[in-house]
Scaffold this motif. Sequence first.
Motif, PDB file in Angstrom:
ATOM      1  N   ARG A   1       0.863  -1.177   0.000  1.00  0.00           N
ATOM      2  CA  ARG A   1       0.000   0.000   0.000  1.00  0.00           C
ATOM      3  C   ARG A   1       0.901   1.229   0.000  1.00  0.00           C
ATOM      4  NH1 ARG A   1      -5.057   1.830   0.906  1.00  0.00           N
ATOM      5  NH2 ARG A   1      -5.832  -0.296   1.173  1.00  0.00           N
ATOM      6  N   SER A   2       0.614   2.172  -0.881  1.00  0.00           N
ATOM      7  CA  SER A   2       1.420   3.381  -0.968  1.00  0.00           C
ATOM      8  C   SER A   2       1.310   4.187   0.316  1.00  0.00           C
ATOM      9  CB  SER A   2       0.955   4.221  -2.164  1.00  0.00           C
ATOM     10  OG  SER A   2       1.567   5.498  -2.138  1.00  0.00           O
ATOM     11  N   VAL A   3       2.463   4.670   0.815  1.00  0.00           N
ATOM     12  CA  VAL A   3       2.424   5.567   1.971  1.00  0.00           C
ATOM     13  C   VAL A   3       2.281   7.015   1.527  1.00  0.00           C
ATOM     14  CG1 VAL A   3       3.765   3.995   3.424  1.00  0.00           C
ATOM     15  CG2 VAL A   3       4.956   5.707   2.041  1.00  0.00           C
ATOM     16  N   VAL A   4       2.460   7.260   0.230  1.00  0.00           N
ATOM     17  CA  VAL A   4       2.312   8.607  -0.328  1.00  0.00           C
ATOM     18  C   VAL A   4       0.875   8.828  -0.789  1.00  0.00           C
ATOM     19  CG1 VAL A   4       3.090  10.182  -2.146  1.00  0.00           C
ATOM     20  CG2 VAL A   4       4.733   8.667  -1.017  1.00  0.00           C
ATOM     21  N   LYS A   5       0.298   7.794  -1.398  1.00  0.00           N
ATOM     22  CA  LYS A   5      -1.091   7.851  -1.875  1.00  0.00           C
ATOM     23  C   LYS A   5      -1.819   6.626  -1.322  1.00  0.00           C
ATOM     24  CE  LYS A   5       0.299  10.257  -6.106  1.00  0.00           C
ATOM     25  NZ  LYS A   5       0.277  10.257  -7.583  1.00  0.00           N
ATOM     26  N   PRO A   6      -2.264   6.703  -0.059  1.00  0.00           N
ATOM     27  CA  PRO A   6      -2.815   5.516   0.620  1.00  0.00           C
ATOM     28  C   PRO A   6      -4.065   4.936  -0.025  1.00  0.00           C
ATOM     29  CG  PRO A   6      -2.336   7.285   2.186  1.00  0.00           C
ATOM     30  CD  PRO A   6      -2.195   7.874   0.822  1.00  0.00           C
ATOM     31  N   GLU A   7      -4.667   5.672  -0.944  1.00  0.00           N
ATOM     32  CA  GLU A   7      -5.834   5.115  -1.634  1.00  0.00           C
ATOM     33  C   GLU A   7      -5.439   4.006  -2.612  1.00  0.00           C
ATOM     34  OE1 GLU A   7      -4.713   8.939  -3.912  1.00  0.00           O
ATOM     35  OE2 GLU A   7      -4.639   8.137  -1.860  1.00  0.00           O
ATOM     36  N   TYR A   8      -4.143   3.862  -2.889  1.00  0.00           N
ATOM     37  CA  TYR A   8      -3.649   2.831  -3.790  1.00  0.00           C
ATOM     38  C   TYR A   8      -2.999   1.710  -2.976  1.00  0.00           C
ATOM     39  CZ  TYR A   8      -4.194   6.027  -7.757  1.00  0.00           C
ATOM     40  OH  TYR A   8      -4.690   6.867  -8.714  1.00  0.00           O
ATOM     41  N   GLY A   9      -3.445   0.481  -3.218  1.00  0.00           N
ATOM     42  CA  GLY A   9      -2.824  -0.656  -2.559  1.00  0.00           C
ATOM     43  C   GLY A   9      -3.847  -1.627  -2.008  1.00  0.00           C
ATOM     44  N   TYR A  10      -3.372  -2.469  -1.079  1.00  0.00           N
ATOM     45  CA  TYR A  10      -4.191  -3.535  -0.506  1.00  0.00           C
ATOM     46  C   TYR A  10      -4.174  -3.420   1.013  1.00  0.00           C
ATOM     47  CZ  TYR A  10      -3.853  -5.553  -5.196  1.00  0.00           C
ATOM     48  OH  TYR A  10      -3.920  -5.748  -6.550  1.00  0.00           O
ATOM     49  N   SER A  11      -5.134  -4.110   1.643  1.00  0.00           N
ATOM     50  CA  SER A  11      -5.226  -4.034   3.109  1.00  0.00           C
ATOM     51  C   SER A  11      -5.201  -5.404   3.771  1.00  0.00           C
ATOM     52  CB  SER A  11      -6.512  -3.301   3.516  1.00  0.00           C
ATOM     53  OG  SER A  11      -7.650  -3.927   2.940  1.00  0.00           O
ATOM     54  N   ALA A  12      -5.289  -6.466   2.982  1.00  0.00           N
ATOM     55  CA  ALA A  12      -5.328  -7.811   3.566  1.00  0.00           C
ATOM     56  C   ALA A  12      -4.109  -8.614   3.137  1.00  0.00           C
ATOM     57  CB  ALA A  12      -6.610  -8.529   3.138  1.00  0.00           C
ATOM     58  N   PRO A  13      -3.616  -9.511   4.001  1.00  0.00           N
ATOM     59  CA  PRO A  13      -2.493 -10.366   3.620  1.00  0.00           C
ATOM     60  C   PRO A  13      -2.838 -11.228   2.411  1.00  0.00           C
ATOM     61  CG  PRO A  13      -2.880 -10.473   5.988  1.00  0.00           C
ATOM     62  CD  PRO A  13      -4.047  -9.744   5.392  1.00  0.00           C
ATOM     63  N   GLY A  14      -1.822 -11.560   1.632  1.00  0.00           N
ATOM     64  CA  GLY A  14      -2.020 -12.394   0.461  1.00  0.00           C
ATOM     65  C   GLY A  14      -0.692 -12.669  -0.208  1.00  0.00           C
ATOM     66  N   ALA A  15      -0.735 -13.291  -1.371  1.00  0.00           N
ATOM     67  CA  ALA A  15       0.462 -13.541  -2.169  1.00  0.00           C
ATOM     68  C   ALA A  15       0.432 -12.578  -3.353  1.00  0.00           C
ATOM     69  CB  ALA A  15       0.489 -14.987  -2.652  1.00  0.00           C
TER      70      ALA A  15
END
Length: 278
Positions: free
Chosen positions: A239-253
């Motif tokens: 998950r981006s720390v600059v643009k937190p709206e981009y990325g994931y929130s759950a563990p996975g591969a």
Amino acid sequence: MPPVRDHIPVVVQGRGRRGRRAGLAGVLWGAAELAVTVGAVVLLLVVHQVWWTNRQALAGAREEVRALERGWAAPEPGSPRPPGEDSGPEPGPRGSDASSGAGPSPPPSASPAGGPASGAPARAAGPAPAPERDQSYAVLRIPRLGLVVPVAQGVDKKAVLDKGYVGHYPGTAQPGAEGNFALAGHRNTHGEPFRYLNRLRAGDEVTVDVRGQRYTYAVGRVLPETTARDTGVVASVPRSVVKPEYGYSAPGAYITLTTCTPEYTSTYRLVVWGTLKR
């Protein structure tokens, strides 16, 4: 006695001005020659950087893929031979000097030209083991981009990226494992494997082959631009720390592909994420 005539000096006008003009013309001519020479040198440097390094890196990367696949097709030392085969000496070194023949590699059924052969497994039973630093050990394939490129451990420019390889970020997961298998590659020059990374769309497949194993990921999300220090994009749960709206929130591969943007600069990073197909 002849009359004495006064000597009147004759002044020739204009020679000093013409001399100055000639001197200025010489300076300008010399400057023009210097500019042409510098321009030619710069042009040669650009040709070398943009064209020749690409040619060299592409050729080297393709040969490395072939070397990896040849190594994967050969039996491992100590492995039992099929019935009917003579017991001769073990095959010679596998792979190129860069791979040292060690580490996992793609399945023998994988096509060297870029597409997986029929019958290749969609994914392996377990994650690939960690290779040695700067060692090539896998092949990344992106059918939409027509890309087939070796993957090496580490993201050192000289030892990995400038050779036209894709580099695996140390400390991130290996192919098929829970976590984030994060990769980096040049977008321009030195083989530019990620030149068209921006063309990937949700649902596109990305496969990673190691010895006897294939892992298939599906592209999920794209971050068009972030800073070079946005470490969140390669985190275990990206998950981006600059643009937190981009990325994931759950563990996975996950798989993460990163490169520079805009083209011919290294100011920002373009990021593509995918998830392992179960």
